[in-house]
Design a protein around this motif. Sequence first.
Motif, PDB file in Angstrom:
ATOM      1  N   PRO A   1      -2.792  -4.117 -18.850  1.00  0.00           N
ATOM      2  CA  PRO A   1      -2.929  -3.810 -17.426  1.00  0.00           C
ATOM      3  C   PRO A   1      -4.325  -4.063 -16.893  1.00  0.00           C
ATOM      4  N   LYS A   2      -5.357  -4.031 -17.747  1.00  0.00           N
ATOM      5  CA  LYS A   2      -6.711  -4.233 -17.263  1.00  0.00           C
ATOM      6  C   LYS A   2      -7.025  -5.713 -17.064  1.00  0.00           C
ATOM      7  N   ARG A   3      -6.172  -6.610 -17.623  1.00  0.00           N
ATOM      8  CA  ARG A   3      -6.467  -8.018 -17.518  1.00  0.00           C
ATOM      9  C   ARG A   3      -5.410  -8.790 -16.750  1.00  0.00           C
TER      10      ARG A   3
ATOM     11  N   LEU B   1       4.358   0.401 -14.936  1.00  0.00           N
ATOM     12  CA  LEU B   1       3.471  -0.702 -15.288  1.00  0.00           C
ATOM     13  C   LEU B   1       2.018  -0.412 -14.936  1.00  0.00           C
ATOM     14  N   TYR B   2       1.765  -0.073 -13.663  1.00  0.00           N
ATOM     15  CA  TYR B   2       0.394   0.128 -13.196  1.00  0.00           C
ATOM     16  C   TYR B   2       0.318   1.338 -12.260  1.00  0.00           C
ATOM     17  N   TYR B   3      -0.877   1.931 -12.212  1.00  0.00           N
ATOM     18  CA  TYR B   3      -1.165   2.984 -11.238  1.00  0.00           C
ATOM     19  C   TYR B   3      -2.249   2.482 -10.294  1.00  0.00           C
ATOM     20  N   ARG B   4      -2.059   2.780  -9.031  1.00  0.00           N
ATOM     21  CA  ARG B   4      -3.029   2.387  -8.012  1.00  0.00           C
ATOM     22  C   ARG B   4      -3.445   3.621  -7.222  1.00  0.00           C
ATOM     23  N   ALA B   5      -4.737   3.692  -6.889  1.00  0.00           N
ATOM     24  CA  ALA B   5      -5.259   4.827  -6.129  1.00  0.00           C
ATOM     25  C   ALA B   5      -5.842   4.333  -4.815  1.00  0.00           C
ATOM     26  N   SER B   6      -5.907   5.215  -3.829  1.00  0.00           N
ATOM     27  CA  SER B   6      -6.470   4.878  -2.518  1.00  0.00           C
ATOM     28  C   SER B   6      -7.561   5.863  -2.132  1.00  0.00           C
TER      29      SER B   6
ATOM     30  N   ASP C   1      -5.384   1.327 -12.707  1.00  0.00           N
ATOM     31  CA  ASP C   1      -5.546  -0.112 -12.894  1.00  0.00           C
ATOM     32  C   ASP C   1      -6.109  -0.765 -11.635  1.00  0.00           C
ATOM     33  N   TYR C   2      -5.823  -0.156 -10.469  1.00  0.00           N
ATOM     34  CA  TYR C   2      -6.232  -0.710  -9.188  1.00  0.00           C
ATOM     35  C   TYR C   2      -6.733   0.388  -8.257  1.00  0.00           C
ATOM     36  N   LEU C   3      -7.658  -0.010  -7.385  1.00  0.00           N
ATOM     37  CA  LEU C   3      -8.219   0.912  -6.394  1.00  0.00           C
ATOM     38  C   LEU C   3      -8.276   0.204  -5.051  1.00  0.00           C
ATOM     39  N   THR C   4      -7.880   0.890  -3.990  1.00  0.00           N
ATOM     40  CA  THR C   4      -7.973   0.345  -2.639  1.00  0.00           C
ATOM     41  C   THR C   4      -8.911   1.199  -1.802  1.00  0.00           C
ATOM     42  N   LEU C   5      -9.784   0.521  -1.072  1.00  0.00           N
ATOM     43  CA  LEU C   5     -10.764   1.197  -0.222  1.00  0.00           C
ATOM     44  C   LEU C   5     -10.378   1.004   1.239  1.00  0.00           C
ATOM     45  N   PHE C   6     -10.040   2.094   1.919  1.00  0.00           N
ATOM     46  CA  PHE C   6      -9.621   2.066   3.321  1.00  0.00           C
ATOM     47  C   PHE C   6     -10.881   2.051   4.179  1.00  0.00           C
ATOM     48  N   TRP C   7     -11.415   0.846   4.437  1.00  0.00           N
ATOM     49  CA  TRP C   7     -12.702   0.708   5.119  1.00  0.00           C
ATOM     50  C   TRP C   7     -12.654  -0.081   6.424  1.00  0.00           C
ATOM     51  N   TYR C   8     -11.655  -0.949   6.608  1.00  0.00           N
ATOM     52  CA  TYR C   8     -11.748  -1.943   7.682  1.00  0.00           C
ATOM     53  C   TYR C   8     -10.610  -1.848   8.694  1.00  0.00           C
ATOM     54  N   THR C   9     -10.965  -2.174   9.938  1.00  0.00           N
ATOM     55  CA  THR C   9      -9.997  -2.183  11.030  1.00  0.00           C
ATOM     56  C   THR C   9      -9.981  -3.544  11.702  1.00  0.00           C
ATOM     57  N   LEU C  10      -8.809  -3.927  12.172  1.00  0.00           N
ATOM     58  CA  LEU C  10      -8.679  -5.118  13.002  1.00  0.00           C
ATOM     59  C   LEU C  10      -8.933  -4.680  14.434  1.00  0.00           C
ATOM     60  N   ARG C  11     -10.037  -5.136  15.011  1.00  0.00           N
ATOM     61  CA  ARG C  11     -10.410  -4.715  16.362  1.00  0.00           C
ATOM     62  C   ARG C  11      -9.540  -5.402  17.417  1.00  0.00           C
ATOM     63  N   ALA C  12      -9.592  -4.876  18.628  1.00  0.00           N
ATOM     64  CA  ALA C  12      -8.779  -5.418  19.723  1.00  0.00           C
ATOM     65  C   ALA C  12      -9.147  -6.865  20.037  1.00  0.00           C
ATOM     66  N   ASP C  13     -10.417  -7.247  19.752  1.00  0.00           N
ATOM     67  CA  ASP C  13     -10.834  -8.624  20.018  1.00  0.00           C
ATOM     68  C   ASP C  13     -10.489  -9.576  18.876  1.00  0.00           C
TER      69      ASP C  13
ATOM     70  N   VAL D   1     -11.169  -1.548 -13.566  1.00  0.00           N
ATOM     71  CA  VAL D   1     -10.252  -1.333 -12.438  1.00  0.00           C
ATOM     72  C   VAL D   1     -10.517  -2.381 -11.359  1.00  0.00           C
ATOM     73  N   LYS D   2      -9.492  -3.076 -10.921  1.00  0.00           N
ATOM     74  CA  LYS D   2      -9.635  -4.066  -9.853  1.00  0.00           C
ATOM     75  C   LYS D   2      -9.668  -3.358  -8.496  1.00  0.00           C
ATOM     76  N   VAL D   3     -10.476  -3.901  -7.577  1.00  0.00           N
ATOM     77  CA  VAL D   3     -10.712  -3.245  -6.289  1.00  0.00           C
ATOM     78  C   VAL D   3     -10.230  -4.119  -5.131  1.00  0.00           C
ATOM     79  N   PHE D   4      -9.503  -3.497  -4.208  1.00  0.00           N
ATOM     80  CA  PHE D   4      -9.024  -4.169  -3.001  1.00  0.00           C
ATOM     81  C   PHE D   4      -9.679  -3.535  -1.773  1.00  0.00           C
ATOM     82  N   GLY D   5     -10.017  -4.360  -0.790  1.00  0.00           N
ATOM     83  CA  GLY D   5     -10.460  -3.857   0.500  1.00  0.00           C
ATOM     84  C   GLY D   5      -9.278  -3.854   1.452  1.00  0.00           C
TER      85      GLY D   5
END
Length: 419
Positions: free
Chosen positions: A47-49, A94-99, A120-132, A156-160
Amino acid sequence: MIRKIAALPKRLKFLLLVVSVVFLLALTVIAIHLLGNKEPTDQPSDPKRDVIGASTLSPNSPISERRADQTKLNEGITSIKSSIKAEKFVLKILYYRASIPYWDQQRAFASFRENVSSFDYLTLFWYTLRADGSIRKYIYAVEDKTIIDFAHKNGVKVFGLIANLPDEDEGGSWDSDRVAKVIGSSSARASHINNIVNLAEKMNFDGISIDYEELETSQKNNFTIFIRDLASALHKKGKLLGLAIHPKTSEGKPSEDNGSAAQDLLALSLAADQLYFMAYGEHWDDSDAGPIAGVPWVSRVINYALSIGVPRKKIFMGVPLYGLDWPKNGAGYGTANGLTYSEVASLLKTYNPKVSIDTIEGAAHFTYKSGGKTHEVWFENYQSIQPKLSFAKSLGISATFWRLGGEDPRIWPTLSSFR
């Protein structure tokens, strides 16, 4: 031919019989050898690879395998041709993911750091789609690269994550109009995709999670094309694509009109690397009181996806870690208040109610009285998530938790038993 054989001398007949018997024995030995040396096809990868990734979703927000072999997505219309093959799987998660949400980042990261070996995976809730149409970090988000470095150091793999949930200075809820602006034409899509890829490279993310919710049904084809093209662009850079998926148990059901009609589930599954099924919200803030994610309902959501050919290895079943508190309003209920587990624990300490564990639904609940009103609380703890994880294990799929920072700390020791 039979008469000719009968006319042969006895010695020649005997020799012919011996040769036939030897030939049949040789074929039998060869067949047994081939079957005994067949390579197993269902062994799990490390899972790490593994190159398959994961991301996250967002209820309770404080600011408001079968395999498809062929796919053809044309501009303006989606056409899917698939040959579905039965896939083998092992009975384990198979895998665990955290937010980690930016609004509770310090506490969420503390939880991740303490239990990093589980993920195995981490997601960072950091970004917004602006109105523009631009991608910006949320005003109060802190792009802390030490979190990314720590995760990578521990395999651990990281997603934005990018969401169409407006920032506090804009107001409002999930906005489909701003998504339409960036996927409505080939030029707009290309520009938006370029911005996303640049963000992934700049921040050293392993992948990007797209959390565009409550889209209009009319956006379905453009959204499919966008995800296909984005996946291709990210893959060229060695990055992965995760996608938030609205739960549904069929197509066109009015009660599931939550944005799911804008998601061509099979087509999206052929493009994205990971699908994060928001398998929570069976009951929500404005519904009657009930389980947040009852196992029978979750089962229908996941099994529907499998039934139409969504690859098993791409499915991440959402597991909620929060609670909801509905005030009784006459015969019905008022709007529920979202709770972290620590807030649930505080209510339990204050009112000392009897807690019921519904083993069929996989849910915990209780009632209490305050200010002359009866409240009904449904929540998740270490007992309620076990039937959900057991279900995921029975299918050999992955699990993703929403969210870290407010969970029952007793859940972590149980995770390893499902791997």
